[in-house]
Scaffold this motif. Sequence first.
Motif, short mmCIF file in Angstrom:
data_model
loop_
_atom_site.label_atom_id
_atom_site.label_comp_id
_atom_site.label_asym_id
_atom_site.label_seq_id
_atom_site.Cartn_x
_atom_site.Cartn_y
_atom_site.Cartn_z
N THR A 204 0.84 -1.42 -0.49
CA THR A 204 0.20 -0.48 0.23
C THR A 204 0.92 1.34 -0.11
O THR A 204 2.15 1.26 0.81
N TRP A 205 0.34 2.21 -0.78
CA TRP A 205 1.51 3.18 -0.65
C TRP A 205 1.47 4.47 0.47
O TRP A 205 2.67 4.47 1.33
N ASP A 214 7.71 -0.11 -3.24
CA ASP A 214 8.32 -0.62 -4.19
C ASP A 214 9.10 -2.20 -3.63
O ASP A 214 9.18 -3.22 -4.46
N LEU A 226 -0.73 -3.41 -5.28
CA LEU A 226 -0.80 -2.94 -4.92
C LEU A 226 -2.08 -2.41 -5.17
O LEU A 226 -3.37 -1.78 -5.98
N GLN A 228 -3.82 1.06 -4.34
CA GLN A 228 -4.44 1.76 -4.52
C GLN A 228 -4.17 1.50 -6.05
O GLN A 228 -4.63 3.08 -6.66
N ALA A 229 -3.70 0.67 -6.65
CA ALA A 229 -3.88 0.94 -8.54
C ALA A 229 -5.03 0.23 -8.45
O ALA A 229 -5.52 -0.05 -9.57
N TRP A 230 -5.59 -0.51 -8.06
CA TRP A 230 -7.38 -0.94 -7.85
C TRP A 230 -8.50 0.28 -7.56
O TRP A 230 -9.36 0.57 -8.40
N PRO A 232 -7.93 3.54 -6.03
CA PRO A 232 -7.56 5.07 -5.67
C PRO A 232 -7.51 5.68 -4.72
O PRO A 232 -6.45 5.86 -3.66
#
Length: 267
Positions: A204-205, A214, A226, A228-230, A232
């Motif tokens: 997670t960011w 990363d 990730l 937030q890639a799904w 945001p």
Amino acid sequence: MLLRTILAATTAATVLLVPAAAQAATAEPAAPSNPATVAAAAQRAAAAAADPVIVVGGLSGISIAYEPIAARLRADGYRVSIFQLPNLGLGDIRESARALSSYVDRVRATTGAARVDLVGHSEGGLVSRWYVKYLGGTATVDQYVSLGSPHYGTYVANLVAFLGLGSCAGVIACQQMTIGSSFLADLNAGDDTPGPVRWATVRTWQDELVRPVDNAVLADGATNILVQAWCPLRVVGHLGLVLDGTTYTAVRQVLSGAAVQPNCFAV
């Protein structure tokens, strides 16, 4: 005489047929099956037959901290246990991996399962990787999922090491999680994803302990998710990875072999 015989036969037939007709008329039609209920039952049955799941805790993580994700898995039918790291994970990660190896053997003996699935949070993901890579886990682990594990180290540990005058305040595991440590050099030598194990990571960011975030991914064919890639707008912290509903849907999809499509509205 013939007329009386015909009348008697007709009367007997009526007596026999009327109750059957009445019963057929009063019987209610069977209610149609609810597709969602049928699907849920099928998923639970599949989970019950799947590998036992071991949730591997992280640094200073007591067992009860992992009950939320364990309870979700149990509710979905999985056989779940929690492995709390020895000495709360403060010691050598390699020693924790040896303890995990013994624990996996006990779970397999108790359940009769040939393989287990590992879900490791934070340091637990490193412990699990060392076990798989160097202690024979390729033969006993089917699926591996890490949640916010610093596979390539974290600057946070480097900062603690700096503030601890280079000793990481005496915490061996912290020293091993610093970027560039000899432990991580050994762990990451060669293939990131050895054996027939199916590898996945979730990050997670907003992870406040794994920086850069990363560094929580694996190479060599792993499924790296990730949040937030799904989703945001989803805010998930480091500990939140074992509490968050969206993260859990991704974990469940990985364990079930389904396509990964996290539910952004899961609670």
